[in-house]
Design a protein around this motif. Structure first.
Motif, short mmCIF file in Angstrom:
data_model
loop_
_atom_site.label_atom_id
_atom_site.label_comp_id
_atom_site.label_asym_id
_atom_site.label_seq_id
_atom_site.Cartn_x
_atom_site.Cartn_y
_atom_site.Cartn_z
N ILE A 15 -17.14 32.99 43.92
CA ILE A 15 -17.32 34.32 43.32
C ILE A 15 -16.05 35.15 43.49
CG2 ILE A 15 -18.57 36.51 43.48
CD1 ILE A 15 -21.06 34.84 44.29
N LEU A 16 -15.52 35.17 44.69
CA LEU A 16 -14.34 36.00 44.97
C LEU A 16 -13.08 35.48 44.28
CD1 LEU A 16 -14.98 36.85 48.72
CD2 LEU A 16 -15.16 38.39 46.74
N ALA A 17 -13.06 34.20 43.93
CA ALA A 17 -11.91 33.63 43.25
C ALA A 17 -11.74 34.19 41.84
CB ALA A 17 -12.01 32.11 43.19
N VAL A 18 -12.85 34.66 41.24
CA VAL A 18 -12.78 35.13 39.85
C VAL A 18 -13.29 36.56 39.66
CG1 VAL A 18 -12.84 32.82 38.85
CG2 VAL A 18 -14.98 34.00 39.32
N HIS A 19 -13.73 37.22 40.73
CA HIS A 19 -14.22 38.59 40.61
C HIS A 19 -13.66 39.46 41.72
CE1 HIS A 19 -17.27 36.49 38.23
NE2 HIS A 19 -17.41 37.64 37.60
N PHE A 25 -20.36 42.06 37.26
CA PHE A 25 -20.75 40.67 37.48
C PHE A 25 -21.95 40.40 36.58
CE2 PHE A 25 -22.52 36.95 39.40
CZ PHE A 25 -21.42 36.26 39.87
N VAL A 26 -21.89 39.31 35.81
CA VAL A 26 -22.95 38.98 34.85
C VAL A 26 -23.74 37.77 35.35
CG1 VAL A 26 -23.48 38.27 32.49
CG2 VAL A 26 -21.64 39.91 32.92
N ILE A 27 -25.07 37.91 35.32
CA ILE A 27 -25.98 36.82 35.66
C ILE A 27 -26.98 36.68 34.52
CG2 ILE A 27 -27.74 35.98 37.27
CD1 ILE A 27 -26.48 37.76 39.43
N LYS A 28 -27.24 35.44 34.10
CA LYS A 28 -28.23 35.18 33.06
C LYS A 28 -29.37 34.37 33.67
CE LYS A 28 -24.93 35.39 29.34
NZ LYS A 28 -24.83 35.15 27.92
N ALA A 29 -30.58 34.90 33.53
CA ALA A 29 -31.77 34.23 34.05
C ALA A 29 -32.64 33.79 32.87
CB ALA A 29 -32.56 35.18 34.96
N VAL A 78 -19.66 41.64 47.19
CA VAL A 78 -20.10 40.27 46.91
C VAL A 78 -21.48 40.02 47.51
CG1 VAL A 78 -18.95 39.22 48.92
CG2 VAL A 78 -19.35 37.85 46.85
N GLU A 79 -21.78 40.70 48.62
CA GLU A 79 -23.09 40.55 49.25
C GLU A 79 -24.22 41.00 48.33
OE1 GLU A 79 -20.04 40.58 52.40
OE2 GLU A 79 -20.47 42.05 50.82
N GLN A 80 -23.98 42.06 47.55
CA GLN A 80 -25.00 42.49 46.59
C GLN A 80 -25.28 41.38 45.58
OE1 GLN A 80 -23.39 46.18 44.96
NE2 GLN A 80 -25.12 47.28 45.84
N VAL A 81 -24.25 40.75 45.09
CA VAL A 81 -24.42 39.67 44.12
C VAL A 81 -25.20 38.52 44.76
CG1 VAL A 81 -23.20 37.92 42.76
CG2 VAL A 81 -22.38 40.28 42.79
N GLU A 82 -24.85 38.15 45.97
CA GLU A 82 -25.55 37.07 46.67
C GLU A 82 -27.03 37.40 46.84
OE1 GLU A 82 -22.09 35.13 49.45
OE2 GLU A 82 -22.95 37.05 50.09
N GLU A 83 -27.33 38.64 47.17
CA GLU A 83 -28.73 39.04 47.36
C GLU A 83 -29.51 39.04 46.05
OE1 GLU A 83 -30.60 39.39 50.10
OE2 GLU A 83 -28.85 38.65 51.14
N VAL A 84 -28.87 39.44 44.96
CA VAL A 84 -29.54 39.38 43.65
C VAL A 84 -29.89 37.93 43.33
CG1 VAL A 84 -29.32 39.76 41.17
CG2 VAL A 84 -28.58 41.53 42.77
N TYR A 85 -28.94 37.02 43.52
CA TYR A 85 -29.23 35.60 43.30
C TYR A 85 -30.41 35.15 44.16
CZ TYR A 85 -25.27 34.01 40.44
OH TYR A 85 -24.38 33.76 39.42
N THR A 86 -30.41 35.50 45.42
CA THR A 86 -31.49 35.10 46.32
C THR A 86 -32.85 35.57 45.80
OG1 THR A 86 -30.03 35.10 48.24
CG2 THR A 86 -32.40 35.30 48.67
N ARG A 87 -32.90 36.82 45.37
CA ARG A 87 -34.15 37.37 44.83
C ARG A 87 -34.54 36.71 43.51
NH1 ARG A 87 -36.03 41.88 47.36
NH2 ARG A 87 -34.66 42.79 48.93
#
Length: 98
Positions: A15-19, A25-29, A78-87
């Motif tokens: 994640i940090l390599a590109v953001h 940050f875009v996530i598609k579910a 980055v932690e926010q992004v990780e937590e969104v993925y977890t949820r």
């Protein structure tokens, strides 16, 4: 969240390599074509990122049987992004995340 679930966010390094954070940050579910699925995906994002910093777009298949919910997060860390993925991985009937 549950440690039993093998699905998780991309590695922090990836994640940090590109953001950069704060930033977009875009996530598609992908899941069933129901408002319940859509609402659960949005709620997962809002649990970690305030609603005013989340843009949501829902795209439906021609038949309406499946949806793609695109979340554009204005994430502070980055932690926010990780937590969104977890949820998101806990959302019932989730097919896939990109």
């Amino acid at each position: 969240m549950s440690g039993d679930n093998p699905r998780r966010a991309p590695s922090r390094e990836a994640i940090l390599a590109v953001h950069q954070f704060p930033g977009e940050f875009v996530i598609k579910a992908f899941g069933p074509g129901t408002s319940e699925f859509d609402d659960a995906v949005v709620a997962a994002a809002h649990a970690e990122v305030p609603p005013e910093r989340v843009q949501v777009q829902v795209r439906r298949t021609a038949s309406g049987s499946r949806h793609c919910v695109t979340l554009t997060l204005m994430a502070e860390t980055v932690e926010q992004v990780e937590e969104v993925y977890t949820r998101l991985y806990l959302v019932e009937k989730l097919f896939m995340i990109l």
